[in-house]
Write a protein that holds these residues in place. Structure first.
Motif, PDB file in Angstrom:
ATOM      1  N   SER A  54       0.802  -1.219   0.000  1.00  0.00           N
ATOM      2  CA  SER A  54       0.000   0.000   0.000  1.00  0.00           C
ATOM      3  C   SER A  54       0.836   1.271   0.000  1.00  0.00           C
ATOM      4  N   ALA A  55       2.144   1.159   0.107  1.00  0.00           N
ATOM      5  CA  ALA A  55       2.981   2.331   0.348  1.00  0.00           C
ATOM      6  C   ALA A  55       2.878   3.381  -0.757  1.00  0.00           C
ATOM      7  N   LEU A  56       3.061   2.990  -2.010  1.00  0.00           N
ATOM      8  CA  LEU A  56       3.043   3.978  -3.092  1.00  0.00           C
ATOM      9  C   LEU A  56       1.676   4.632  -3.228  1.00  0.00           C
ATOM     10  N   ALA A  57       0.620   3.846  -3.098  1.00  0.00           N
ATOM     11  CA  ALA A  57      -0.724   4.417  -3.178  1.00  0.00           C
ATOM     12  C   ALA A  57      -0.982   5.365  -2.015  1.00  0.00           C
ATOM     13  N   ALA A  58      -0.453   5.027  -0.839  1.00  0.00           N
ATOM     14  CA  ALA A  58      -0.614   5.905   0.323  1.00  0.00           C
ATOM     15  C   ALA A  58       0.142   7.211   0.113  1.00  0.00           C
ATOM     16  N   ILE A  59       1.340   7.135  -0.452  1.00  0.00           N
ATOM     17  CA  ILE A  59       2.102   8.352  -0.743  1.00  0.00           C
ATOM     18  C   ILE A  59       1.315   9.245  -1.692  1.00  0.00           C
ATOM     19  N   PRO A  67      -2.274  18.762   1.979  1.00  0.00           N
ATOM     20  CA  PRO A  67      -1.313  19.716   1.403  1.00  0.00           C
ATOM     21  C   PRO A  67      -0.213  20.160   2.353  1.00  0.00           C
ATOM     22  N   ASP A  68      -0.451  20.114   3.649  1.00  0.00           N
ATOM     23  CA  ASP A  68       0.581  20.542   4.602  1.00  0.00           C
ATOM     24  C   ASP A  68       1.641  19.478   4.846  1.00  0.00           C
ATOM     25  N   ALA A  69       1.401  18.272   4.372  1.00  0.00           N
ATOM     26  CA  ALA A  69       2.373  17.192   4.560  1.00  0.00           C
ATOM     27  C   ALA A  69       3.442  17.255   3.468  1.00  0.00           C
ATOM     28  N   VAL A  70       4.682  17.070   3.867  1.00  0.00           N
ATOM     29  CA  VAL A  70       5.780  16.900   2.915  1.00  0.00           C
ATOM     30  C   VAL A  70       6.108  15.413   2.956  1.00  0.00           C
ATOM     31  N   VAL A  71       5.506  14.676   2.046  1.00  0.00           N
ATOM     32  CA  VAL A  71       5.582  13.220   2.109  1.00  0.00           C
ATOM     33  C   VAL A  71       6.778  12.712   1.314  1.00  0.00           C
ATOM     34  N   GLY A  72       7.509  11.790   1.926  1.00  0.00           N
ATOM     35  CA  GLY A  72       8.652  11.188   1.271  1.00  0.00           C
ATOM     36  C   GLY A  72       8.542   9.675   1.266  1.00  0.00           C
ATOM     37  N   ALA A  73       9.403   9.052   0.508  1.00  0.00           N
ATOM     38  CA  ALA A  73       9.432   7.588   0.420  1.00  0.00           C
ATOM     39  C   ALA A  73      10.716   7.080   1.056  1.00  0.00           C
ATOM     40  N   ALA A  87       6.996   9.477  -9.044  1.00  0.00           N
ATOM     41  CA  ALA A  87       5.752   9.465  -9.806  1.00  0.00           C
ATOM     42  C   ALA A  87       4.539   9.394  -8.893  1.00  0.00           C
ATOM     43  N   ALA A  88       4.688   8.741  -7.743  1.00  0.00           N
ATOM     44  CA  ALA A  88       3.579   8.637  -6.787  1.00  0.00           C
ATOM     45  C   ALA A  88       3.352   9.949  -6.040  1.00  0.00           C
TER      46      ALA A  88
END
Length: 216
Positions: A54-59, A67-73, A87-88
């Protein structure tokens, strides 16, 4: 070999809060719930590990809906994962360590990359590629705060985000060091709370973590 040119962007992400929470998500909904609670508590840079299906879909969902989250992998272990994560919607990337091929790909990544190291030699090799902001992993297992403190004199231009085995009690020992910009951890995401969907507890622990004082 490519030289890393996004050091200022890496440092800016590390400066968003004293802690970068490390998430392992079981579903998109779980990822959104964790991210909303963390951001509400003041932790804005969020590392979603690529350890579950689920990780990429969650990202992608976090990038789209919070919008306030700076999401990384996180847990980037091969060059091919860089393109997939970006791309995600990942805005930064984190690896537990580097191989020669991953180090070269990381240096040319289109978003900030925080490469992992565990020794002075590994840190110096990454430094030669232009990296000045590094993840130390697994921090507690390889020497913890004492190791990072010992690296300050010979490698004064490096800043670290130690991750691995750190909790709220140990965090101040790291954050007081001048070469630690932030730390990574999951203690604000207790498994029992997540299993019950108790994101209020996550928000409370996130706010506590966001109140920690950094040394750099």
């Amino acid at each position: 070999m490519a030289q890393y040119t996004r050091d200022a962007e890496s440092v800016a992400i590390m400066a968003l809060a004293p802690v970068i929470p490390v998430l392992t998500v079981t579903s998109v909904e779980d990822g959104l719930g964790q991210a909303r609670a963390l951001v509400a508590g003041g932790l804005y840079a969020i590392e979603v590990t690529l350890r579950t299906q689920s990780a990429l879909a969650a990202i992608a969902a976090i990038a789209r809906e919070i919008p306030d989250a700076v999401v990384g992998a996180g847990t980037i272990t091969s060059p091919g994962q860089i393109g997939e994560a970006v791309a995600a919607g990942a805005r930064f990337l984190v690896s537990p360590g580097v191989t020669p091929s991953l180090a070269e790909a990381a240096a040319g990544a289109p978003v900030p990359f925080l490469p992992g190291c565990a020794t002075a030699s590994e840190a110096m090799a990454l430094r030669e590629l232009g990296f000045r902001a590094l993840k130390l992993f697994p921090a507690e297992a390889v020497g913890g705060a004492r190791l990072i403190a010992s690296l300050a004199a010979p490698l004064p231009d490096l800043r670290f985000c130690p991750t691995g085995g750190i909790d709220l009690a140990k965090a101040p020992d790291y954050l007081k060091l001048p070469n630690v910009a932030c730390i990574g951890g999951s203690w604000m995401l207790p498994k029992d709370a997540l299993a019950k969907g108790d994101y209020a507890t996550v928000e409370k622990l996130a706010r506590e973590a966001a109140g920690l004082k950094g040394g750099a």
